[in-house]
Scaffold this active site. Structure first.
Site, PDB file in Angstrom:
ATOM      1  N   LYS A 165      -2.009  -1.457  -3.991  1.00 38.98           N
ATOM      2  CA  LYS A 165      -2.885  -0.290  -3.921  1.00 38.98           C
ATOM      3  C   LYS A 165      -2.057   0.978  -3.971  1.00 38.98           C
ATOM      4  O   LYS A 165      -1.076   1.050  -3.232  1.00 38.98           O
ATOM      5  CB  LYS A 165      -3.663  -0.361  -2.597  1.00 38.98           C
ATOM      6  CG  LYS A 165      -4.578   0.797  -2.331  1.00 38.98           C
ATOM      7  CD  LYS A 165      -5.195   0.617  -0.974  1.00 38.98           C
ATOM      8  CE  LYS A 165      -6.075   1.807  -0.664  1.00 38.98           C
ATOM      9  NZ  LYS A 165      -6.651   1.739   0.647  1.00 38.98           N
ATOM     10  N   TYR A 222     -14.681   0.964  -7.538  1.00 36.84           N
ATOM     11  CA  TYR A 222     -15.958   1.684  -7.473  1.00 36.84           C
ATOM     12  C   TYR A 222     -16.721   1.544  -8.785  1.00 36.84           C
ATOM     13  O   TYR A 222     -17.877   1.928  -8.873  1.00 36.84           O
ATOM     14  CB  TYR A 222     -15.700   3.159  -7.111  1.00 36.84           C
ATOM     15  CG  TYR A 222     -14.927   3.280  -5.815  1.00 36.84           C
ATOM     16  CD1 TYR A 222     -15.572   3.132  -4.590  1.00 36.84           C
ATOM     17  CD2 TYR A 222     -13.539   3.442  -5.805  1.00 36.84           C
ATOM     18  CE1 TYR A 222     -14.861   3.172  -3.398  1.00 36.84           C
ATOM     19  CE2 TYR A 222     -12.822   3.487  -4.625  1.00 36.84           C
ATOM     20  CZ  TYR A 222     -13.493   3.347  -3.416  1.00 36.84           C
ATOM     21  OH  TYR A 222     -12.783   3.371  -2.243  1.00 36.84           O
ATOM     22  N   GLU A 264       7.655  -6.953   1.384  1.00 38.21           N
ATOM     23  CA  GLU A 264       6.357  -7.024   2.085  1.00 38.21           C
ATOM     24  C   GLU A 264       5.605  -8.295   1.695  1.00 38.21           C
ATOM     25  O   GLU A 264       4.917  -8.901   2.516  1.00 38.21           O
ATOM     26  CB  GLU A 264       5.502  -5.785   1.761  1.00 38.21           C
ATOM     27  CG  GLU A 264       6.032  -4.470   2.338  1.00 38.21           C
ATOM     28  CD  GLU A 264       5.727  -4.299   3.828  1.00 38.21           C
ATOM     29  OE1 GLU A 264       5.125  -5.214   4.438  1.00 38.21           O
ATOM     30  OE2 GLU A 264       6.097  -3.258   4.391  1.00 38.21           O
ATOM     31  N   LYS A 266       0.857  -1.176   0.000  1.00 33.71           N
ATOM     32  CA  LYS A 266       0.000   0.000   0.000  1.00 33.71           C
ATOM     33  C   LYS A 266       0.896   1.229   0.000  1.00 33.71           C
ATOM     34  O   LYS A 266       1.645   1.463   0.954  1.00 33.71           O
ATOM     35  CB  LYS A 266      -0.920  -0.001   1.214  1.00 33.71           C
ATOM     36  CG  LYS A 266      -1.808   1.232   1.274  1.00 33.71           C
ATOM     37  CD  LYS A 266      -2.850   1.137   2.361  1.00 33.71           C
ATOM     38  CE  LYS A 266      -3.697   2.400   2.404  1.00 33.71           C
ATOM     39  NZ  LYS A 266      -4.709   2.343   3.454  1.00 33.71           N
ATOM     40  N   ARG A 310     -10.936   9.813   1.440  1.00 32.63           N
ATOM     41  CA  ARG A 310     -10.855  10.520   2.722  1.00 32.63           C
ATOM     42  C   ARG A 310     -11.982  11.539   2.842  1.00 32.63           C
ATOM     43  O   ARG A 310     -12.449  11.811   3.944  1.00 32.63           O
ATOM     44  CB  ARG A 310      -9.474  11.160   2.887  1.00 32.63           C
ATOM     45  CG  ARG A 310      -8.378  10.101   3.025  1.00 32.63           C
ATOM     46  CD  ARG A 310      -6.982  10.692   3.111  1.00 32.63           C
ATOM     47  NE  ARG A 310      -5.967   9.641   3.055  1.00 32.63           N
ATOM     48  CZ  ARG A 310      -4.667   9.877   2.922  1.00 32.63           C
ATOM     49  NH1 ARG A 310      -4.220  11.124   2.849  1.00 32.63           N
ATOM     50  NH2 ARG A 310      -3.807   8.868   2.865  1.00 32.63           N
ATOM     51  N   SER A 361     -10.083   5.491  -5.125  1.00 34.64           N
ATOM     52  CA  SER A 361     -11.025   6.586  -5.324  1.00 34.64           C
ATOM     53  C   SER A 361     -10.543   7.632  -6.334  1.00 34.64           C
ATOM     54  O   SER A 361     -11.319   8.092  -7.171  1.00 34.64           O
ATOM     55  CB  SER A 361     -11.314   7.254  -3.982  1.00 34.64           C
ATOM     56  OG  SER A 361     -10.119   7.681  -3.349  1.00 34.64           O
ATOM     57  N   LYS A 391       1.169  10.049   5.962  1.00 35.06           N
ATOM     58  CA  LYS A 391       1.228   8.614   6.265  1.00 35.06           C
ATOM     59  C   LYS A 391       2.538   7.972   5.776  1.00 35.06           C
ATOM     60  O   LYS A 391       2.624   6.772   5.604  1.00 35.06           O
ATOM     61  CB  LYS A 391      -0.007   7.917   5.661  1.00 35.06           C
ATOM     62  CG  LYS A 391      -1.338   8.418   6.246  1.00 35.06           C
ATOM     63  CD  LYS A 391      -2.523   7.527   5.877  1.00 35.06           C
ATOM     64  CE  LYS A 391      -3.804   7.988   6.578  1.00 35.06           C
ATOM     65  NZ  LYS A 391      -4.943   7.058   6.370  1.00 35.06           N
TER      66      LYS A 391
HETATM   67  C1  PBG Z   1      -7.272   3.651   5.177  1.00 33.94           C
HETATM   68  C2  PBG Z   1      -7.733   3.375   3.797  1.00 33.94           C
HETATM   69  C3  PBG Z   1      -7.593   4.271   2.742  1.00 33.94           C
HETATM   70  C4  PBG Z   1      -8.187   3.687   1.635  1.00 33.94           C
HETATM   71  C5  PBG Z   1      -8.686   2.450   2.038  1.00 33.94           C
HETATM   72  N1  PBG Z   1      -8.388   2.266   3.390  1.00 33.94           N
HETATM   73  C6  PBG Z   1      -7.031   5.642   2.684  1.00 33.94           C
HETATM   74  C7  PBG Z   1      -5.788   5.959   3.386  1.00 33.94           C
HETATM   75  O1  PBG Z   1      -4.920   5.102   3.596  1.00 33.94           O
HETATM   76  O2  PBG Z   1      -5.654   7.115   3.736  1.00 33.94           O
HETATM   77  C8  PBG Z   1      -8.258   4.336   0.295  1.00 33.94           C
HETATM   78  C9  PBG Z   1      -9.181   3.774  -0.690  1.00 33.94           C
HETATM   79  C10 PBG Z   1      -9.467   4.658  -1.841  1.00 33.94           C
HETATM   80  O3  PBG Z   1      -8.851   5.726  -2.042  1.00 33.94           O
HETATM   81  O4  PBG Z   1     -10.353   4.296  -2.614  1.00 33.94           O
HETATM   82  N2  PBG Z   1      -6.996   2.629   6.024  1.00 33.94           N
END
Ligand code: PBG
Length: 324
Positions: free
Chosen positions: A249, A314, A234, A196, A206, A275, A218
């Site tokens: 991701k 989505y 990982e 990730k 968010r 997203s 983060k």
């Molecule tokens: C957080 C989480 C995030 C997403 C899924 N779980 C955002 C982040 O890490 O800030 C993002 C998914 C998306 O953007 O569609 N645990």
């Protein structure tokens, strides 16, 4: 000329015959956002066509996705601010919004796979995936593990089929696996958010959960987008810790990571088409600058070509409608 690759492209039937990768509704996982209330449907402004919905509507949505052939949903709770605290305590509430949502979806659609998100951010007043040291701002790894394991157990008890730790704390897959096994949930699977990346593509998500970090970023837990060897590291760790499925991701800017992981593990690989990727396609389509539907299908198929077995997207509903 002896060799003419165009011969295999001559007609639709020939192209169908030689096609290497085929997207089906079995590949799609639909992420859905749940809120308190009844008959509540709140659009997410930066994600046209996506909504935060109350449990009754979430159940209806799940049923309609099932009719379209979608077999798995991934649920995310949008928690009221008043319930958020530094330790994400609401995530451990057995009667919380998320637990009720999981139960009701499983009751109404027992055959629909329910995937659930494990991380502190939806419940955290700091908007981080782990506990924040208030003095230093450090994200505390080992202290967070304990909460993540309790959160995972709470979700498994509610009926979650697949636990998805999205927090990126070290050691969490093994820690959660042990907690699940010790409590009789040996058949609850773990899909680890293995690679990730720290990404600007999460912005609209968010917005949907109102979960942006209150301070800092983060970068000390999510991966640097310049790296790929680190994804293999990982992968090896998550595999050794007992993950059932590994995830990459975001998706589109990380097709090379999917391919690299595909070549370094025998486990199934998931990709999260996040997203921001969705928002870009929808926005350009609304402006009439691209054909959104065609771009969607090309994008989803590219994940399969890269080596993904399943796609959190989505677009799940739109794609399923086109495929069926
Ligand atoms: C957080 C989480 C995030 C997403 C899924 N779980 C955002 C982040 O890490 O800030 C993002 C998914 C998306 O953007 O569609 N645990």
């Amino acid at each position: 000329m002896q060799i003419r690759p165009r011969r295999n492209r001559l007609t639709p039937a020939l192209r169908d015959l030689v096609r290497e990768n085929i997207l089906t509704t079995n590949d799609l996982v639909a992420p859905l956002f749940v809120i308190e209330g009844k008959d509540e449907l709140v659009p997410v402004a930066s994600m046209p066509g996506q909504y935060r919905m109350s449990i009754d509507l979430l159940v209806e949505k799940t049923k309609s996705l099932q009719k379209l052939g979608v077999r798995c949903v991934s649920l995310f709770p949008a928690i009221e601010d008043s319930l958020k605290d530094p330790k994400g305590s609401e995530g451990l509430n057995p009667d919380g919004l998320f637990q009720r949502a999981i139960k009701e979806v499983k009751n109404a659609c027992p055959d629909m796979l329910v995937m659930t998100d494990v991380a502190l951010d939806p419940y955290s007043s700091d908007g981080h995936d782990g506990i924040v040291n208030p003095q230093t701002g450090e994200i505390l790894n080992d202290e967070t593990l304990e909460i993540l394991a309790k959160m995972a157990l709470n979700q498994a008890k509610a009926g979650s089929d697949i636990i998805g730790p999205s927090d990126m704390m070290d050691g969490r897959v093994g820690y959660i696996r042990k907690a699940l096994d010790e409590n009789g949930f040996k058949n609850t699977a773990i899909m680890s958010y293995t690679a990730k990346y720290c990404s600007a593509f999460y912005g609209p998500f968010r917005d949907a959960l109102d979960s942006a970090p209150k301070s800092g970023d983060k970068k000390t837990y999510q991966m640097d987008f310049s790296n790929i060897r680190e994804a293999i590291r990982e992968t090896q760790l998550d595999e050794a810790e007992g993950a059932d499925i590994l995830m990459v991701k975001p998706g589109l800017p990380y097709l090379d990571v999917i391919r690299a992981m595909r070549e370094n593990t025998t486990l199934p690989i998931a990709v999260y088409n996040v997203s921001g990727e969705y928002a870009m396609v929808k926005a350009a389509d609304e402006k009439g600058w691209i054909n959104g539907e065609a771009v969607m299908m090309e994008m989803l198929t590219s994940f399969k070509r890269a080596g993904a077995d399943m796609i959190l997207t989505y677009f799940a509903e739109d794609a399923a409608r086109l495929l069926s």
